[in-house]
Design a protein around this motif. Structure first.
Motif, PDB file in Angstrom:
ATOM      1  N   PHE A  98       0.850  -1.204   0.000  1.00 38.93           N
ATOM      2  CA  PHE A  98       0.000   0.000   0.000  1.00 38.93           C
ATOM      3  C   PHE A  98       0.877   1.243   0.000  1.00 38.93           C
ATOM      4  CE2 PHE A  98      -2.365  -3.438   1.999  1.00 38.93           C
ATOM      5  CZ  PHE A  98      -3.570  -3.394   1.295  1.00 38.93           C
ATOM      6  N   ASP A  99       0.637   2.102  -0.971  1.00 41.28           N
ATOM      7  CA  ASP A  99       1.422   3.340  -1.097  1.00 41.28           C
ATOM      8  C   ASP A  99       0.635   4.556  -0.630  1.00 41.28           C
ATOM      9  OD1 ASP A  99       3.212   1.650  -2.296  1.00 41.28           O
ATOM     10  OD2 ASP A  99       3.366   2.770  -4.184  1.00 41.28           O
ATOM     11  N   ASP A 100       1.379   5.606  -0.339  1.00 42.59           N
ATOM     12  CA  ASP A 100       0.877   6.980  -0.126  1.00 42.59           C
ATOM     13  C   ASP A 100       0.322   7.289   1.266  1.00 42.59           C
ATOM     14  OD1 ASP A 100       1.600   7.127  -2.746  1.00 42.59           O
ATOM     15  OD2 ASP A 100      -0.373   7.675  -3.532  1.00 42.59           O
ATOM     16  N   GLY A 101       0.107   6.285   2.122  1.00 45.49           N
ATOM     17  CA  GLY A 101      -0.434   6.565   3.456  1.00 45.49           C
ATOM     18  C   GLY A 101       0.625   7.149   4.380  1.00 45.49           C
ATOM     19  N   ASN A 149       9.514   2.970   2.597  1.00 47.11           N
ATOM     20  CA  ASN A 149       9.693   4.400   2.376  1.00 47.11           C
ATOM     21  C   ASN A 149       9.165   4.813   0.993  1.00 47.11           C
ATOM     22  OD1 ASN A 149      10.908   6.999   2.162  1.00 47.11           O
ATOM     23  ND2 ASN A 149      12.555   6.329   3.561  1.00 47.11           N
ATOM     24  N   HIS A 150       8.341   5.883   0.978  1.00 47.25           N
ATOM     25  CA  HIS A 150       7.797   6.350  -0.305  1.00 47.25           C
ATOM     26  C   HIS A 150       8.149   7.831  -0.475  1.00 47.25           C
ATOM     27  CE1 HIS A 150       5.347   5.641  -3.817  1.00 47.25           C
ATOM     28  NE2 HIS A 150       4.327   6.408  -3.447  1.00 47.25           N
ATOM     29  N   THR A 151       9.314   8.182   0.020  1.00 50.35           N
ATOM     30  CA  THR A 151       9.879   9.558   0.064  1.00 50.35           C
ATOM     31  C   THR A 151       9.121  10.434   1.065  1.00 50.35           C
ATOM     32  OG1 THR A 151       8.518  10.644  -1.644  1.00 50.35           O
ATOM     33  CG2 THR A 151      10.471   9.405  -2.388  1.00 50.35           C
ATOM     34  N   ASP A 153       7.862  13.796   0.353  1.00 52.42           N
ATOM     35  CA  ASP A 153       6.729  14.529  -0.244  1.00 52.42           C
ATOM     36  C   ASP A 153       6.326  13.997  -1.621  1.00 52.42           C
ATOM     37  OD1 ASP A 153       8.906  15.465  -1.567  1.00 52.42           O
ATOM     38  OD2 ASP A 153       8.856  17.465  -0.672  1.00 52.42           O
ATOM     39  N   HIS A 154       6.475  12.691  -1.759  1.00 46.45           N
ATOM     40  CA  HIS A 154       6.036  12.009  -2.977  1.00 46.45           C
ATOM     41  C   HIS A 154       6.639  12.615  -4.244  1.00 46.45           C
ATOM     42  CE1 HIS A 154       3.346   9.754  -5.679  1.00 46.45           C
ATOM     43  NE2 HIS A 154       3.202   8.946  -4.650  1.00 46.45           N
ATOM     44  N   CYS A 155       7.940  12.759  -4.223  1.00 50.23           N
ATOM     45  CA  CYS A 155       8.607  13.368  -5.369  1.00 50.23           C
ATOM     46  C   CYS A 155       9.258  12.305  -6.248  1.00 50.23           C
ATOM     47  CB  CYS A 155       9.678  14.340  -4.872  1.00 50.23           C
ATOM     48  SG  CYS A 155      10.856  13.526  -3.807  1.00 50.23           S
ATOM     49  N   LEU A 240      -1.494  -1.299  -4.317  1.00 51.72           N
ATOM     50  CA  LEU A 240      -2.752  -0.604  -4.012  1.00 51.72           C
ATOM     51  C   LEU A 240      -2.399   0.655  -3.224  1.00 51.72           C
ATOM     52  CD1 LEU A 240      -4.937  -3.667  -2.916  1.00 51.72           C
ATOM     53  CD2 LEU A 240      -5.329  -2.276  -4.965  1.00 51.72           C
ATOM     54  N   HIS A 241      -3.399   1.511  -3.011  1.00 51.49           N
ATOM     55  CA  HIS A 241      -3.182   2.744  -2.243  1.00 51.49           C
ATOM     56  C   HIS A 241      -4.165   2.792  -1.082  1.00 51.49           C
ATOM     57  CE1 HIS A 241      -1.420   3.498  -6.206  1.00 51.49           C
ATOM     58  NE2 HIS A 241      -0.607   4.342  -5.585  1.00 51.49           N
ATOM     59  N   ASP A 242      -3.641   2.931   0.128  1.00 54.75           N
ATOM     60  CA  ASP A 242      -4.535   2.965   1.288  1.00 54.75           C
ATOM     61  C   ASP A 242      -5.072   4.382   1.515  1.00 54.75           C
ATOM     62  OD1 ASP A 242      -1.825   3.512   1.902  1.00 54.75           O
ATOM     63  OD2 ASP A 242      -2.148   3.161   4.033  1.00 54.75           O
TER      64      ASP A 242
HETATM   65 NI    NI Z   1       2.713   6.964  -4.632  1.00 52.16          NI
END
Ligand code: NI
Length: 274
Positions: A98-101, A149-151, A153-155, A240-242
């Motif tokens: 799951f990304d972005d959470g 880790n997804h950075t 600030d999502h850069c 997926l994205h949570d």
């Molecule tokens: Ni993302």
């Protein structure tokens, strides 16, 4: 006189003959004794050799027995190994990521649903989403999920200098470490863009995916479920994205359906370590 002389001569001859015979028989006897003694010696030696042979045979037997035992042990080990291997083979592993959470509402819902189902997943979190939601990160760790880790600030880190990219990753890793005690070892680069020349790559493992239902474009639960089920196979990494309610609902439905098909959900680390 003649008779006397003849008698003496005959006596002498007889005497000489007796002595001769006596000596002869003594010699014969000695020879026989010697031969017998020699024969005895040989027999003794033969016996000794035979004893050694038996000993040798016994050693060989023991060795053979021992070898057989070892072989048996080896066979048993092999069989045990096969059995374990077969058990591992029977377990079809698959990973949910799951990304972005973390999202303040949907990530919590997802964590509750995964806990009920005994599922371990991987969360690639965005650093700027963490402040104020530390309890969610703590819950992820407590439930046995892997936090990646997804950075910050999502850069797109491939567009940054190595120094800036590493700072992006470190900022998020430090936040996670402050909360859970563990830094992040895995990174999912936003947009899938990872520059292999990044200096910090040695301490971070980039994780991409093999199944992408594009959940953020449709935000349609049944469509997302259908796309994943259609593609899902052993050792897949599902993206997926949570951050969307539709994706969280889809994730739990996917778990129910794939568990029924015999899949076991594991973290990305467990899948990659295979
Ligand atoms: Ni993302």
């Amino acid at each position: 006189m003649d008779t006397q002389i003849r008698g003496k001569a005959v006596g002498f001859v007889l005497f000489a003959a007796m002595i001769f015979l006596s000596i002869y028989f003594q010699r014969q006897q000695a020879q026989t004794d010697a031969e017998q003694a020699a024969a005895g010696q040989v027999a003794a030696e033969q016996q000794a050799e035979s004893g050694a042979g038996q000993q040798l045979g016994s050693d060989a037997g023991q060795q053979a027995g021992s070898d057989a035992g070892q072989q048996l042990g080896s066979d048993a080990r092999q069989q045990a190994g096969n059995s374990v291997g077969q058990q591992a083979d029977m377990e079809k592993k698959i990973a949910l990521t799951f990304d972005d959470g973390p999202h303040p509402v949907y990530t919590k819902l997802l964590l509750d649903g995964l806990r009920e189902r005994g599922v371990k997943a991987t969360f690639f979190v965005v650093g700027e989403n963490i402040p104020g939601r530390e309890d969610i990160i703590r819950q992820m760790a407590q439930d046995g999920h892997l936090i990646g880790n997804h950075t910050y600030d999502h850069c797109d880190i491939s567009s940054l200098s190595a120094e800036e990219a590493c700072r992006e990753l470190k900022k998020t890793s430090d936040l996670v470490e402050q909360i859970t005690g563990n830094a992040t070892a895995y990174v999912r680069p936003p947009f899938g863009k990872w520059d292999d020349a990044l200096d910090c790559r040695t301490s971070m493992i980039a994780v991409k995916w093999t199944v992408d239902p594009m959940d953020w474009t449709t935000k349609n639960t049944s469509q997302v479920v259908a796309k994943v089920l259609e593609a899902a196979a052993e050792n897949d990494i599902i993206l997926l994205h949570d951050y969307y309610e539709s994706s969280v609902k889809a994730a739990l439905e996917i778990v129910d359906r794939l568990q029924a098909e015999g899949f076991t959900f594991v973290t990305v680390e467990e899948l990659l370590l295979e």
